[in-house]
Design an enzyme around this catalytic site. Structure first.
Site, PDB file in Angstrom:
ATOM      1  N   CYS A  52       0.826  -1.202   0.000  1.00 20.74           N
ATOM      2  CA  CYS A  52       0.000   0.000   0.000  1.00 20.74           C
ATOM      3  C   CYS A  52       0.865   1.259   0.000  1.00 20.74           C
ATOM      4  O   CYS A  52       2.022   1.244   0.440  1.00 20.74           O
ATOM      5  CB  CYS A  52      -0.897   0.026   1.240  1.00 20.74           C
ATOM      6  N   GLU A  54       0.622   3.805   1.951  1.00 17.94           N
ATOM      7  CA  GLU A  54       1.008   4.209   3.309  1.00 17.94           C
ATOM      8  C   GLU A  54       2.258   3.459   3.758  1.00 17.94           C
ATOM      9  O   GLU A  54       3.135   4.030   4.420  1.00 17.94           O
ATOM     10  CB  GLU A  54      -0.137   3.922   4.299  1.00 17.94           C
ATOM     11  N   CYS A  85      -6.444   0.991   4.715  1.00 20.47           N
ATOM     12  CA  CYS A  85      -6.873  -0.368   5.055  1.00 20.47           C
ATOM     13  C   CYS A  85      -6.490  -0.674   6.510  1.00 20.47           C
ATOM     14  O   CYS A  85      -5.706   0.056   7.134  1.00 20.47           O
ATOM     15  CB  CYS A  85      -6.255  -1.385   4.095  1.00 20.47           C
ATOM     16  N   CYS A  88      -2.783  -0.953   7.227  1.00 20.61           N
ATOM     17  CA  CYS A  88      -2.067   0.342   7.221  1.00 20.61           C
ATOM     18  C   CYS A  88      -2.395   1.163   8.461  1.00 20.61           C
ATOM     19  O   CYS A  88      -1.557   1.915   8.944  1.00 20.61           O
ATOM     20  CB  CYS A  88      -2.385   1.116   5.949  1.00 20.61           C
TER      21      CYS A  88
END
Ligand code: THU
Length: 132
Positions: A52, A54, A85, A88
Site C-alpha cells: 500500500c 502508506e 486499510c 495500514c
C-alpha cells in the site's frame, strides 16, 4: 514554493504501480522533524505481495531516519475519500499517536480528516505485551 503534504501525496500517486487494480494511491506523512515522506502503492503479479501507499511512505520515513509521524495524507481517484486499510492503520499506529490527523482525499478535491485513534480504536501496541 514549499510543497504541502497534499501536493506531495498527489504527485507521488502519479508513480503508483497498479496495473492489476487500476487504483492508484498516493500517501504522504509529515514526520516530527517537519520533513515529508511519500509512498505509492506497488502491486505485484503475485497479488498478496503488493504494498500500500502508506506502507511505502512509512518505509521512506524510516529510511530517512525519522520515526514519529505528525500528519498523514492519502489520496486516490474515488467518489469518496478512501480510508487506509486495516493493516495500514496498524502500521501507522506504530509511529503515530491517536491524535494524529489522517486526511483522506479524492483527486477531485473532497477531503475528510479523522484522528488516527478514531480509525483504529483500542490499537495493539508494544505496551500491550507487558505482563500483569
Ligand atoms: N491501497 C493503498 O495503497 N492504500 C489504501 O489505503 C487502500 C488500498 C491500494 C492497495 C492496492 O494496490 C489497491 O489500493 C487496491 O486495493
Amino acid at each position: 514554493m514549499r510543497m504541502t503534504l497534499s501536493d506531495a501525496a498527489r504527485a507521488v500517486r502519479e508513480n503508483a504501480y497498479a496495473p492489476y487494480s487500476g487504483f492508484k494511491v498516493g500517501a504522504a506523512v509529515r514526520s516530527a522533524s517537519g520533513r515529508i515522506h511519500t509512498g505509492c502503492n506497488v502491486e505485484n503479479a503475485a497479488y498478496p505481495q503488493g504494498t500500500c501507499a502508506e506502507a511505502g511512505a512509512i518505509a521512506a520515513m524510516v529510511a530517512a531516519g525519522d520515526t514519529r509521524i505528525s500528519e498523514v495524507f492519502v489520496i486516490a481517484d474515488a467518489a469518496e475519500p478512501v480510508p487506509p486499510c486495516g493493516g495500514c492503520r496498524q502500521k501507522l499506529s506504530e509511529f503515530a499517536g491517536a491524535e494524529v490527523p489522517v486526511t483522506m482525499a479524492t483527486t477531485g478535491g473532497r477531503t475528510l480528516t479523522v484522528p488516527l485513534g478514531d480509525l483504529l480504536p483500542y490499537a495493539f501496541d508494544s505496551g500491550r505485551m507487558a505482563g500483569e
